[in-house]
Design an enzyme around this catalytic site. Structure first.
Site, PDB file in Angstrom:
ATOM      1  N   LYS A  72      56.363  36.666  81.042  1.00 53.82           N
ATOM      2  CA  LYS A  72      55.931  36.938  79.666  1.00 53.82           C
ATOM      3  C   LYS A  72      54.892  38.071  79.562  1.00 53.82           C
ATOM      4  O   LYS A  72      54.858  38.783  78.567  1.00 53.82           O
ATOM      5  CB  LYS A  72      55.361  35.669  79.034  1.00 53.82           C
ATOM      6  CG  LYS A  72      56.403  34.647  78.624  1.00 53.82           C
ATOM      7  CD  LYS A  72      55.728  33.499  77.899  1.00 53.82           C
ATOM      8  CE  LYS A  72      56.715  32.430  77.477  1.00 53.82           C
ATOM      9  NZ  LYS A  72      56.099  31.371  76.679  1.00 53.82           N
ATOM     10  N   ASP A 107      56.061  32.566  70.041  1.00 57.80           N
ATOM     11  CA  ASP A 107      55.358  31.296  70.285  1.00 57.80           C
ATOM     12  C   ASP A 107      54.325  31.055  69.181  1.00 57.80           C
ATOM     13  O   ASP A 107      54.026  29.905  68.848  1.00 57.80           O
ATOM     14  CB  ASP A 107      54.645  31.309  71.648  1.00 57.80           C
ATOM     15  CG  ASP A 107      55.596  31.012  72.798  1.00 57.80           C
ATOM     16  OD1 ASP A 107      56.664  30.400  72.550  1.00 57.80           O
ATOM     17  OD2 ASP A 107      55.292  31.392  73.940  1.00 57.80           O
ATOM     18  N   GLY A 245      55.610  18.866  71.640  1.00 54.85           N
ATOM     19  CA  GLY A 245      55.879  20.251  72.033  1.00 54.85           C
ATOM     20  C   GLY A 245      57.293  20.719  71.750  1.00 54.85           C
ATOM     21  O   GLY A 245      57.553  21.918  71.697  1.00 54.85           O
TER      22      GLY A 245
HETATM   23  P1  NAP Z   1      49.491  28.646  82.347  1.00 58.17           P
HETATM   24  O1  NAP Z   1      49.339  30.028  81.819  1.00 58.17           O
HETATM   25  O2  NAP Z   1      49.793  28.453  83.783  1.00 58.17           O
HETATM   26  O3  NAP Z   1      48.126  27.837  81.986  1.00 58.17           O
HETATM   27  C1  NAP Z   1      47.919  26.539  82.474  1.00 58.17           C
HETATM   28  C2  NAP Z   1      46.652  25.946  81.870  1.00 58.17           C
HETATM   29  O4  NAP Z   1      46.552  24.592  82.318  1.00 58.17           O
HETATM   30  C3  NAP Z   1      45.373  26.657  82.301  1.00 58.17           C
HETATM   31  O5  NAP Z   1      44.430  26.590  81.263  1.00 58.17           O
HETATM   32  C4  NAP Z   1      44.917  25.798  83.495  1.00 58.17           C
HETATM   33  O6  NAP Z   1      43.523  25.845  83.712  1.00 58.17           O
HETATM   34  C5  NAP Z   1      45.305  24.417  82.999  1.00 58.17           C
HETATM   35  N1  NAP Z   1      45.472  23.486  84.107  1.00 58.17           N
HETATM   36  C6  NAP Z   1      46.470  23.481  85.031  1.00 58.17           C
HETATM   37  N2  NAP Z   1      46.300  22.454  85.893  1.00 58.17           N
HETATM   38  C7  NAP Z   1      45.152  21.822  85.531  1.00 58.17           C
HETATM   39  C8  NAP Z   1      44.447  20.693  86.033  1.00 58.17           C
HETATM   40  N3  NAP Z   1      44.870  20.019  87.124  1.00 58.17           N
HETATM   41  N4  NAP Z   1      43.317  20.309  85.388  1.00 58.17           N
HETATM   42  C9  NAP Z   1      42.888  20.971  84.291  1.00 58.17           C
HETATM   43  N5  NAP Z   1      43.514  22.052  83.777  1.00 58.17           N
HETATM   44  C10 NAP Z   1      44.634  22.470  84.380  1.00 58.17           C
HETATM   45  O7  NAP Z   1      50.643  27.854  81.578  1.00 58.17           O
HETATM   46  P2  NAP Z   1      51.160  28.090  80.058  1.00 58.17           P
HETATM   47  O8  NAP Z   1      52.287  29.049  80.065  1.00 58.17           O
HETATM   48  O9  NAP Z   1      49.982  28.379  79.210  1.00 58.17           O
HETATM   49  O10 NAP Z   1      51.781  26.649  79.736  1.00 58.17           O
HETATM   50  C11 NAP Z   1      50.958  25.524  79.593  1.00 58.17           C
HETATM   51  C12 NAP Z   1      51.771  24.331  79.057  1.00 58.17           C
HETATM   52  O11 NAP Z   1      52.269  24.638  77.759  1.00 58.17           O
HETATM   53  C13 NAP Z   1      52.984  23.986  79.918  1.00 58.17           C
HETATM   54  O12 NAP Z   1      53.126  22.577  79.930  1.00 58.17           O
HETATM   55  C14 NAP Z   1      54.147  24.587  79.146  1.00 58.17           C
HETATM   56  O13 NAP Z   1      55.373  23.898  79.352  1.00 58.17           O
HETATM   57  C15 NAP Z   1      53.666  24.389  77.710  1.00 58.17           C
HETATM   58  N6  NAP Z   1      54.290  25.329  76.774  1.00 58.17           N
HETATM   59  C16 NAP Z   1      55.026  24.793  75.771  1.00 58.17           C
HETATM   60  C17 NAP Z   1      55.609  25.636  74.848  1.00 58.17           C
HETATM   61  C18 NAP Z   1      56.423  25.033  73.750  1.00 58.17           C
HETATM   62  O14 NAP Z   1      57.212  25.750  73.120  1.00 58.17           O
HETATM   63  N7  NAP Z   1      56.232  23.757  73.451  1.00 58.17           N
HETATM   64  C19 NAP Z   1      55.468  27.034  74.953  1.00 58.17           C
HETATM   65  C20 NAP Z   1      54.699  27.540  75.989  1.00 58.17           C
HETATM   66  C21 NAP Z   1      54.107  26.665  76.918  1.00 58.17           C
HETATM   67  P3  NAP Z   1      42.873  26.947  84.709  1.00 58.17           P
HETATM   68  O15 NAP Z   1      42.690  28.195  83.901  1.00 58.17           O
HETATM   69  O16 NAP Z   1      41.596  26.330  85.129  1.00 58.17           O
HETATM   70  O17 NAP Z   1      43.848  27.128  85.841  1.00 58.17           O
END
Ligand code: NAP
Length: 282
Positions: A72, A107, A245
């Site tokens: 992305k 999004d 979601g």
């Molecule tokens: P990302 O860029 O990898 O970000 C992950 C986030 O989760 C970061 O803030 C990370 O914190 C935090 N995190 C990960 N493991 C953790 C833990 N053990 N404890 C506390 N915080 C933790 O991922 P993303 O693309 O933003 O996606 C995040 C979620 O949103 C996923 O579940 C994805 O499937 C969902 N999503 C859904 C949609 C939808 O259409 N519904 C669209 C996009 C994403 P750090 O910065 O500290 O690593």
């Protein structure tokens, strides 16, 4: 007699890995519903192959594409981003127009339309919102909330420095706070959004005591696998309105379909049930 040859239009989702993507299910449903002889496919593309793939999208038979993890951000420099994609710093939708490849981020509207749909009025007099997580999805959420005029957004992230970077990107509306300050932050917030991957299948649970949230608060989990997360169950137990979601996933798909196939599709209960069944079958 000359014959008109209709070449079916096709789009795809580009990711690595990509097998988990529900986008084909959504777009093929709409193609069938509108009687369009098109297709939508998954394309597993390694990061090092992204540039070549995107630069030859038309030759590969595509009029556009979705991008998902991990592409992305990288795709921004390979296409002409619109102002939403630039502001968020990521694009999830590509389309060819006048021989140029354009990029946008749907999004943002997916997140907003889902809340409008599942929790009407969520943004009326919304003074303070609380967002958990500062990754890619969080950027779209923050941009959407600012666009809707939310005055203050408390931002919690495991890595506080990342939340601070988002304050630099989006301005003083964003207030980074420590995870330990969550109870106090909840008491001030009428919207709680989880954008972390906590609660996702294979990830640790997000265990929060939601009692400090005001009774009119709305809880939104971006995680959709599983559909019913621990956070949503906790919201229900507290009698709070919530949005899952899946709605965001469905709503973000609308504009891509419109750009590629020329028809604006609807997010219907039937489509939702179709994807829900697929998620449950996993
Ligand atoms: P990302 O860029 O990898 O970000 C992950 C986030 O989760 C970061 O803030 C990370 O914190 C935090 N995190 C990960 N493991 C953790 C833990 N053990 N404890 C506390 N915080 C933790 O991922 P993303 O693309 O933003 O996606 C995040 C979620 O949103 C996923 O579940 C994805 O499937 C969902 N999503 C859904 C949609 C939808 O259409 N519904 C669209 C996009 C994403 P750090 O910065 O500290 O690593």
């Amino acid at each position: 007699m000359s014959q008109t040859i209709i070449i079916p239009r096709a789009a795809c989702v580009i990711g690595w890995p990509v097998a988990h993507s529900r986008s084909p299910l959504i777009h093929r449903y709409w193609l069938a519903q509108h009687g369009i002889a098109g297709d939508y496919r998954r394309e597993a593309v390694r990061p090092e192959a992204l540039e070549d793939f995107v630069n030859h999208l038309a030759e590969r038979g595509y009029v556009g594409a979705n991008t998902t993890i991990p592409h992305k951000e990288a795709v921004l420099r390979l296409a002409e981003p619109d102002k939403d994609a630039n502001a968020v710093g990521a694009a999830n939708t590509l389309w060819l127009a006048d021989g140029k490849l354009r990029a946008t981020n749907t999004d943002v509207e997916g997140f907003l339309c889902n809340l409008d749909d599942r929790a009407p009025g969520w943004d009326s007099n919304l003074d303070t919102a609380l967002v958990l997580g500062a990754g890619g999805a969080a950027r779209a959420v923050l941009f959407g909330l600012i666009r809707r005029g939310v005055g203050r957004i408390l931002l919690v992230n495991r890595t506080l420095a990342t939340a601070q970077l988002l304050r630099e990107r989006f301005g003083d509306t964003i207030v980074p706070i420590e995870w330990s300050a969550l109870p106090d932050a909840m008491a001030q917030s009428a919207l709680l959004v989880n954008t972390t991957s906590l609660g996702m299948t294979g990830q640790p649970e997000l265990s929060l005591d939601l009692a400090p949230l005001p009774q009119h608060a709305v809880v939104n989990d971006l995680v959709y696998a599983p559909l019913r997360t621990g956070l949503l169950t906790a919201a229900q137990e507290c009698g709070l309105r919530s949005a899952d979601g899946l709605g965001m996933l469905l709503h973000q798909a609308v504009r891509g379909f419109t750009l590629w196939f020329g028809v604006t599709p609807k997010v219907t209960p039937e489509l939702r049930t179709l994807v829900e069944r697929d998620l449950v079958a996993d």
